[in-house]
Design an enzyme around this catalytic site. Sequence first.
Site, mmCIF file in Angstrom:
data_model
loop_
_atom_site.group_PDB
_atom_site.id
_atom_site.type_symbol
_atom_site.label_atom_id
_atom_site.label_comp_id
_atom_site.label_asym_id
_atom_site.label_seq_id
_atom_site.Cartn_x
_atom_site.Cartn_y
_atom_site.Cartn_z
ATOM 1 N N HIS A 147 -9.607 2.650 0.550
ATOM 2 C CA HIS A 147 -8.233 2.248 0.523
ATOM 3 C C HIS A 147 -8.019 1.716 -1.050
ATOM 4 C CE1 HIS A 147 -4.225 1.370 1.158
ATOM 5 N NE2 HIS A 147 -4.458 0.542 2.257
ATOM 6 N N GLU A 201 0.112 5.510 13.885
ATOM 7 C CA GLU A 201 0.605 6.662 13.021
ATOM 8 C C GLU A 201 0.395 7.910 13.627
ATOM 9 O OE1 GLU A 201 -0.326 8.462 8.561
ATOM 10 O OE2 GLU A 201 -1.608 7.289 9.307
ATOM 11 N N CYS A 256 0.781 -1.315 -0.036
ATOM 12 C CA CYS A 256 0.014 0.127 -0.237
ATOM 13 C C CYS A 256 0.850 1.284 0.043
ATOM 14 C CB CYS A 256 -0.782 0.104 1.090
ATOM 15 S SG CYS A 256 -1.955 -1.314 1.311
ATOM 16 N N HIS A 297 -1.935 8.210 6.384
ATOM 17 C CA HIS A 297 -2.301 6.849 5.747
ATOM 18 C C HIS A 297 -3.583 6.137 6.344
ATOM 19 C CE1 HIS A 297 -1.455 3.246 3.696
ATOM 20 N NE2 HIS A 297 -1.599 2.352 4.949
#
Length: 414
Positions: A341, A315, A164, A304
């Site tokens: 996503h 994150e 990703c 993200h």
Amino acid sequence: MSHPTDVVVTGLGATTPLGGDVRSTWAAALAGESGARRFENDWVEKHGLPVEFAAMLKVKAEDVLTRPELKRMDPSAQYAIIAAREAWADAGSPEVDGDRLGTVVSSGIGGIITTLDSWDTMHEKGARRVLPMTVPMLMPNSPVAYVSLEFGARAGAHALVSACASGAEAIGYAVDMIRAGRADIVIAGGSEATIHPMPIGAFAASRTLSLRNDDPEHASRPYDVDRDGFVIGEGSGIVVLESAEHAAARGARVYARIAGLGLSADGYHITSPEPSGDGQIRAMRSALKDSGIAAEEIVHVNAHATSTVVGDLIEARSIRGVLGDDADHVALSATKSMTGHLLGGAGALETIFTVLALHDRLAPPTINVETPDPELVLDLVRDTPRALPGGEIAAINNSFGFGGHNVALVVTSV
């Protein structure tokens, strides 16, 4: 750190669950729209899928491409071509020697639809019925190969695969190509097409997908206490990058500058991020060092933030760890709440969002956050866009991937 060659963004292209081009996608994002919707087929009943929805393209490839193009390209390449054509036109269709034109277009999974459909054909009808173009269609470098053929790019055609993080790493590699003098212009980004029963079933088995079947539009909810996984999406984001000198010489419009690139690996687990966020922190710090931008100059972060229970907060803590008290004036956006996503296409699309946020001085919203996680230590932009400051400003775009890949890009206004 200063670089003798500045790299600027002169063209943008996309096809996404929010729109068939950049303009419509960005407008939908600023409006807080969701691209998630239920499947309009028999997949759930036929295959027993536990997930009944995805973020599918707003404008189908068959509505844009010719029939011969559709037949010879896997959807991952189709989406890349659509986005690349828009980006190239947006850049003014520059005249450039093919030896000075490069391409870096990544896919996290590659031609999985072609692979699975071809196996079904072989299983049901025999080897003689498998299409002769099957291998060029399924290979993971197929999107970049077709883009390089489309524009006669001969300085290099690269397909970095880092799950990703692939789309963002492709843009970073393109920056390095220009800095190293290998190319004057590089077409870069990512593309993914995995809306198929098997990948959906596999992601569901790994317990990474949201199961909010009764309310798909509100399923992707980064940082909400009730988040339960991501919404799988599809599409492509492509940018045209070139040296500032080359762009100035041809009088190109410049959106922003890609000022810094940071890469790291967790070396921890095949799917789970390292709990302390050490790899993410190292990537962001490297990007800041590479750009010469100080933490206090960062006003926006496109996270993200996939909407997984564990990953979102790791994150958030990592961003705080890098920026410290300067994180207090950062507008945080989690645009996967709207797009879903896009896997290998995510980092590229979110780079486009980051570029436009600085260009238009608007941080896009994060939707579906009804009850923010009390452990979120950042200022989340919720529901409506937020104005960003004037003057010279900078932003970070984060992309992370299965396998422990971490990519951070620093973008600055011009």
